[in-house]
Write a protein that holds these residues in place. Structure first.
Motif, PDB file in Angstrom:
ATOM      1  N   ASP A 152       0.842  -1.190   0.000  1.00 24.63           N
ATOM      2  CA  ASP A 152       0.000   0.000   0.000  1.00 24.63           C
ATOM      3  C   ASP A 152       0.885   1.251   0.000  1.00 24.63           C
ATOM      4  O   ASP A 152       1.643   1.466   0.947  1.00 24.63           O
ATOM      5  N   PRO A 153       0.803   2.095  -1.030  1.00 24.55           N
ATOM      6  CA  PRO A 153       1.667   3.275  -1.108  1.00 24.55           C
ATOM      7  C   PRO A 153       1.301   4.363  -0.097  1.00 24.55           C
ATOM      8  O   PRO A 153       2.003   5.351   0.011  1.00 24.55           O
ATOM      9  N   THR A 154       0.214   4.182   0.640  1.00 22.36           N
ATOM     10  CA  THR A 154      -0.185   5.180   1.641  1.00 22.36           C
ATOM     11  C   THR A 154       0.273   4.805   3.046  1.00 22.36           C
ATOM     12  O   THR A 154       0.002   5.525   3.996  1.00 22.36           O
ATOM     13  N   VAL A 155       0.981   3.662   3.184  1.00 16.94           N
ATOM     14  CA  VAL A 155       1.432   3.191   4.492  1.00 16.94           C
ATOM     15  C   VAL A 155       2.958   3.280   4.569  1.00 16.94           C
ATOM     16  O   VAL A 155       3.666   2.673   3.764  1.00 16.94           O
ATOM     17  N   LEU A 156       3.450   4.040   5.542  1.00 19.09           N
ATOM     18  CA  LEU A 156       4.880   4.204   5.759  1.00 19.09           C
ATOM     19  C   LEU A 156       5.539   2.859   6.051  1.00 19.09           C
ATOM     20  O   LEU A 156       5.061   2.094   6.900  1.00 19.09           O
ATOM     21  N   ARG A 157       6.664   2.568   5.351  1.00 22.29           N
ATOM     22  CA  ARG A 157       7.419   1.332   5.547  1.00 22.29           C
ATOM     23  C   ARG A 157       8.917   1.647   5.439  1.00 22.29           C
ATOM     24  O   ARG A 157       9.371   2.044   4.371  1.00 22.29           O
TER      25      ARG A 157
END
Length: 157
Positions: A34-39
């Motif tokens: 998910d590109p909206t979740v910081l990793r």
């Protein structure tokens, strides 16, 4: 010879601003991330340089850094040279650790780390205040440049 060519290709991609290393062709991006979740969890080869120093006998050495981070969380830990530092990270990739004292009362280094994650790694400044027997004696600053090993970081903004 092939190993040397792979290393050269990897290093060339590090400075090009690409979001991942190119070894034997582009690495596919995991569509399930998910590109909206910081990793930012993972292993980082970390180049270390002494930037400022008013202390005697301070030497630094490049060593790997491990970042422990649960996707989407604001808490993280960085482990470098056997020491673990707790801190927080923002959605835009900026991070800071809480001051941590390392050593003994005879020579205590209070260390704080602040920096910025990117998709390919991080840059950070490590600030240390050194005290001897409870009296502040000197300070030094170290620069870190971490290059991510494995999947790129996700920095939502």
């Amino acid at each position: 010879m092939r190993r040397a060519a792979l290393l050269v290709t990897f290093c060339a991609s590090c400075s090009s601003g690409m979001s991942h290393a190119v070894v034997d062709g582009p690495r596919p991006v995991d569509a399930s991330v998910d590109p909206t979740v910081l990793r930012v969890d993972g292993q980082y080869a970390t180049a270390v340089t002494l930037q400022q120093n008013t202390c005697q006998g301070i030497t630094v050495q490049s060593m790997p850094t491990t970042v422990a981070h649960t996707p989407g969380a604001t808490d993280l830990t960085l482990t470098h040279a056997g020491q673990t530092y707790a801190g927080t990270v923002q959605r835009n990739g900026t991070f800071a650790t809480v001051p941590r004292s390392v050593g003994t009362t005879q020579e205590l280094h209070t260390i704080t780390i602040s920096g910025q994650f990117s998709t390919t790694g991080f840059v950070a400044t490590v600030s240390a205040a050194v005290s001897h027997n409870g009296t502040h004696d000197c300070d030094y600053t170290v620069g870190w440049v971490g290059t991510k090993d494995g999947e790129p970081n996700v920095i939502p903004g």
